[in-house]
Design a protein around this motif. Sequence first.
Motif, PDB file in Angstrom:
ATOM      1  N   ASP A  15       0.738  -1.238  -0.068  1.00 13.16           N
ATOM      2  CA  ASP A  15       0.045  -0.018   0.040  1.00 13.16           C
ATOM      3  C   ASP A  15       0.846   1.110   0.025  1.00 13.16           C
ATOM      4  O   ASP A  15       0.532   2.199  -0.774  1.00 13.16           O
ATOM      5  CB  ASP A  15      -0.883   0.024   1.469  1.00 13.16           C
ATOM      6  CG  ASP A  15      -1.937  -1.106   1.233  1.00 13.16           C
ATOM      7  OD1 ASP A  15      -2.307  -1.579   0.091  1.00 13.16           O
ATOM      8  OD2 ASP A  15      -2.608  -1.388   2.202  1.00 13.16           O
ATOM      9  N   MET A  16       1.805   1.262   0.769  1.00 12.99           N
ATOM     10  CA  MET A  16       2.887   2.479   0.907  1.00 12.99           C
ATOM     11  C   MET A  16       3.495   2.772  -0.538  1.00 12.99           C
ATOM     12  O   MET A  16       3.562   3.719  -1.026  1.00 12.99           O
ATOM     13  CB  MET A  16       4.084   2.386   1.912  1.00 12.99           C
ATOM     14  CG  MET A  16       3.528   2.419   3.160  1.00 12.99           C
ATOM     15  SD  MET A  16       4.681   1.719   4.594  1.00 12.99           S
ATOM     16  CE  MET A  16       6.040   2.485   4.005  1.00 12.99           C
ATOM     17  N   ALA A  17       3.882   1.562  -1.388  1.00 11.44           N
ATOM     18  CA  ALA A  17       4.344   1.765  -2.820  1.00 11.44           C
ATOM     19  C   ALA A  17       3.298   2.167  -3.687  1.00 11.44           C
ATOM     20  O   ALA A  17       3.677   3.323  -4.459  1.00 11.44           O
ATOM     21  CB  ALA A  17       5.038   0.429  -3.122  1.00 11.44           C
ATOM     22  N   ALA A  18       2.165   1.838  -3.518  1.00  8.98           N
ATOM     23  CA  ALA A  18       0.972   2.460  -4.377  1.00  8.98           C
ATOM     24  C   ALA A  18       0.760   3.932  -4.236  1.00  8.98           C
ATOM     25  O   ALA A  18       0.826   4.583  -5.119  1.00  8.98           O
ATOM     26  CB  ALA A  18      -0.307   1.438  -4.245  1.00  8.98           C
ATOM     27  N   MET A  19       0.875   4.143  -2.905  1.00  8.57           N
ATOM     28  CA  MET A  19       0.772   5.645  -2.433  1.00  8.57           C
ATOM     29  C   MET A  19       1.739   6.492  -3.022  1.00  8.57           C
ATOM     30  O   MET A  19       1.987   7.460  -3.568  1.00  8.57           O
ATOM     31  CB  MET A  19       0.545   6.053  -1.145  1.00  8.57           C
ATOM     32  CG  MET A  19      -0.951   5.468  -0.403  1.00  8.57           C
ATOM     33  SD  MET A  19      -1.073   5.958   1.130  1.00  8.57           S
ATOM     34  CE  MET A  19       0.195   5.061   2.003  1.00  8.57           C
ATOM     35  N   ALA A  20       3.115   5.966  -2.888  1.00  6.20           N
ATOM     36  CA  ALA A  20       4.347   6.820  -3.506  1.00  6.20           C
ATOM     37  C   ALA A  20       4.118   6.974  -5.068  1.00  6.20           C
ATOM     38  O   ALA A  20       4.669   7.968  -5.685  1.00  6.20           O
ATOM     39  CB  ALA A  20       5.611   5.883  -3.245  1.00  6.20           C
ATOM     40  N   ARG A  21       3.686   5.882  -5.676  1.00 11.66           N
ATOM     41  CA  ARG A  21       3.934   5.747  -7.162  1.00 11.66           C
ATOM     42  C   ARG A  21       2.664   6.850  -7.619  1.00 11.66           C
ATOM     43  O   ARG A  21       2.934   7.770  -8.531  1.00 11.66           O
ATOM     44  CB  ARG A  21       3.149   4.371  -7.720  1.00 11.66           C
ATOM     45  CG  ARG A  21       4.550   3.447  -7.966  1.00 11.66           C
ATOM     46  CD  ARG A  21       3.703   2.377  -8.786  1.00 11.66           C
ATOM     47  NE  ARG A  21       2.843   1.637  -8.459  1.00 11.66           N
ATOM     48  CZ  ARG A  21       2.964   0.700  -7.614  1.00 11.66           C
ATOM     49  NH1 ARG A  21       4.230   0.280  -6.953  1.00 11.66           N
ATOM     50  NH2 ARG A  21       1.909  -0.100  -6.893  1.00 11.66           N
ATOM     51  N   GLU A  22       1.538   6.830  -6.721  1.00 15.99           N
ATOM     52  CA  GLU A  22       0.710   8.093  -7.062  1.00 15.99           C
ATOM     53  C   GLU A  22       1.101   9.329  -6.718  1.00 15.99           C
ATOM     54  O   GLU A  22       0.966  10.164  -7.847  1.00 15.99           O
ATOM     55  CB  GLU A  22      -0.747   7.940  -6.265  1.00 15.99           C
ATOM     56  CG  GLU A  22      -1.581   6.858  -6.458  1.00 15.99           C
ATOM     57  CD  GLU A  22      -2.638   6.478  -5.491  1.00 15.99           C
ATOM     58  OE1 GLU A  22      -2.901   7.378  -4.754  1.00 15.99           O
ATOM     59  OE2 GLU A  22      -3.219   5.190  -5.613  1.00 15.99           O
ATOM     60  N   LYS A  23       1.670   9.662  -5.732  1.00 13.94           N
ATOM     61  CA  LYS A  23       2.505  10.796  -5.557  1.00 13.94           C
ATOM     62  C   LYS A  23       3.353  11.298  -6.445  1.00 13.94           C
ATOM     63  O   LYS A  23       3.464  12.397  -7.244  1.00 13.94           O
ATOM     64  CB  LYS A  23       3.033  10.911  -4.157  1.00 13.94           C
ATOM     65  CG  LYS A  23       2.021  10.998  -3.180  1.00 13.94           C
ATOM     66  CD  LYS A  23       2.931  10.846  -1.622  1.00 13.94           C
ATOM     67  CE  LYS A  23       1.890  10.951  -0.544  1.00 13.94           C
ATOM     68  NZ  LYS A  23       2.517  11.234   0.611  1.00 13.94           N
ATOM     69  N   VAL A  24       4.090  10.403  -7.151  1.00 10.99           N
ATOM     70  CA  VAL A  24       5.352  10.573  -8.263  1.00 10.99           C
ATOM     71  C   VAL A  24       4.580  10.819  -9.352  1.00 10.99           C
ATOM     72  O   VAL A  24       5.027  11.854 -10.293  1.00 10.99           O
ATOM     73  CB  VAL A  24       6.118   9.416  -8.281  1.00 10.99           C
ATOM     74  CG1 VAL A  24       6.897   9.433  -9.684  1.00 10.99           C
ATOM     75  CG2 VAL A  24       7.137   8.923  -7.229  1.00 10.99           C
ATOM     76  N   GLU A  25       3.566  10.276  -9.848  1.00  5.55           N
ATOM     77  CA  GLU A  25       2.713  10.691 -10.980  1.00  5.55           C
ATOM     78  C   GLU A  25       2.223  12.193 -11.036  1.00  5.55           C
ATOM     79  O   GLU A  25       2.220  12.996 -11.776  1.00  5.55           O
ATOM     80  CB  GLU A  25       1.616   9.620 -11.213  1.00  5.55           C
ATOM     81  CG  GLU A  25       2.079   8.167 -11.852  1.00  5.55           C
ATOM     82  CD  GLU A  25       0.932   7.172 -11.543  1.00  5.55           C
ATOM     83  OE1 GLU A  25      -0.287   7.702 -11.463  1.00  5.55           O
ATOM     84  OE2 GLU A  25       1.195   6.142 -11.874  1.00  5.55           O
ATOM     85  N   ILE A  26       1.442  12.510  -9.673  1.00  3.91           N
ATOM     86  CA  ILE A  26       1.245  13.608  -9.541  1.00  3.91           C
ATOM     87  C   ILE A  26       2.327  14.864  -9.608  1.00  3.91           C
ATOM     88  O   ILE A  26       2.250  15.866 -10.199  1.00  3.91           O
ATOM     89  CB  ILE A  26       0.460  14.087  -8.037  1.00  3.91           C
ATOM     90  CG1 ILE A  26      -1.029  13.059  -8.092  1.00  3.91           C
ATOM     91  CG2 ILE A  26       0.106  15.332  -7.809  1.00  3.91           C
ATOM     92  CD1 ILE A  26      -1.565  13.053  -6.880  1.00  3.91           C
ATOM     93  N   LEU A  27       3.245  14.549  -9.023  1.00  3.36           N
ATOM     94  CA  LEU A  27       4.684  15.511  -9.176  1.00  3.36           C
ATOM     95  C   LEU A  27       5.238  15.622 -10.499  1.00  3.36           C
ATOM     96  O   LEU A  27       5.453  16.632 -10.778  1.00  3.36           O
ATOM     97  CB  LEU A  27       5.777  14.872  -8.185  1.00  3.36           C
ATOM     98  CG  LEU A  27       5.441  15.189  -6.619  1.00  3.36           C
ATOM     99  CD1 LEU A  27       6.509  14.570  -5.805  1.00  3.36           C
ATOM    100  CD2 LEU A  27       5.278  16.611  -6.414  1.00  3.36           C
ATOM    101  N   GLU A  28       5.114  14.363 -11.177  1.00  4.52           N
ATOM    102  CA  GLU A  28       5.729  14.494 -12.699  1.00  4.52           C
ATOM    103  C   GLU A  28       4.607  15.402 -13.373  1.00  4.52           C
ATOM    104  O   GLU A  28       5.203  16.162 -14.455  1.00  4.52           O
ATOM    105  CB  GLU A  28       5.782  13.089 -13.210  1.00  4.52           C
ATOM    106  CG  GLU A  28       6.891  12.188 -12.767  1.00  4.52           C
ATOM    107  CD  GLU A  28       6.907  10.860 -13.343  1.00  4.52           C
ATOM    108  OE1 GLU A  28       5.849  10.423 -13.703  1.00  4.52           O
ATOM    109  OE2 GLU A  28       7.864   9.972 -13.284  1.00  4.52           O
ATOM    110  N   ALA A  29       3.393  15.154 -13.124  1.00  6.82           N
ATOM    111  CA  ALA A  29       2.415  16.098 -13.980  1.00  6.82           C
ATOM    112  C   ALA A  29       2.670  17.612 -13.630  1.00  6.82           C
ATOM    113  O   ALA A  29       2.637  18.389 -14.621  1.00  6.82           O
ATOM    114  CB  ALA A  29       0.912  15.666 -13.491  1.00  6.82           C
ATOM    115  N   ARG A  30       2.772  17.863 -12.237  1.00  7.97           N
ATOM    116  CA  ARG A  30       3.112  19.048 -11.920  1.00  7.97           C
ATOM    117  C   ARG A  30       4.498  19.787 -12.578  1.00  7.97           C
ATOM    118  O   ARG A  30       4.304  21.055 -13.095  1.00  7.97           O
ATOM    119  CB  ARG A  30       3.236  19.318 -10.501  1.00  7.97           C
ATOM    120  CG  ARG A  30       1.858  19.140  -9.604  1.00  7.97           C
ATOM    121  CD  ARG A  30       1.899  19.470  -8.179  1.00  7.97           C
ATOM    122  NE  ARG A  30       2.385  20.653  -7.867  1.00  7.97           N
ATOM    123  CZ  ARG A  30       2.699  21.041  -6.484  1.00  7.97           C
ATOM    124  NH1 ARG A  30       2.728  19.974  -5.654  1.00  7.97           N
ATOM    125  NH2 ARG A  30       3.304  22.204  -6.488  1.00  7.97           N
TER     126      ARG A  30
END
Length: 81
Positions: free
Chosen positions: A57-72
Amino acid sequence: MQSENKIIADFVKVANSAAGTLAGMGREARENAREKMKEAMGGMDFVSREEFDAVKDMAAMAREKVEILEARLAALEAKSK
């Protein structure tokens, strides 16, 4: 006649003793094998299912945050061009 019965009775006693001994040896072999497996597996680093799920679950959340930061970052880079 009586001597034949004694021989048969003695044979039955020996057979019963052998069967008991073999059963005991089988139990002992199973217990020894189980103990050896516990020792072998004890040296390995296993995690519980709960720990695995928590890290997953922690890895999934980290992936989501990375995707958001990449988009920003992509949006900021597009603005600066």
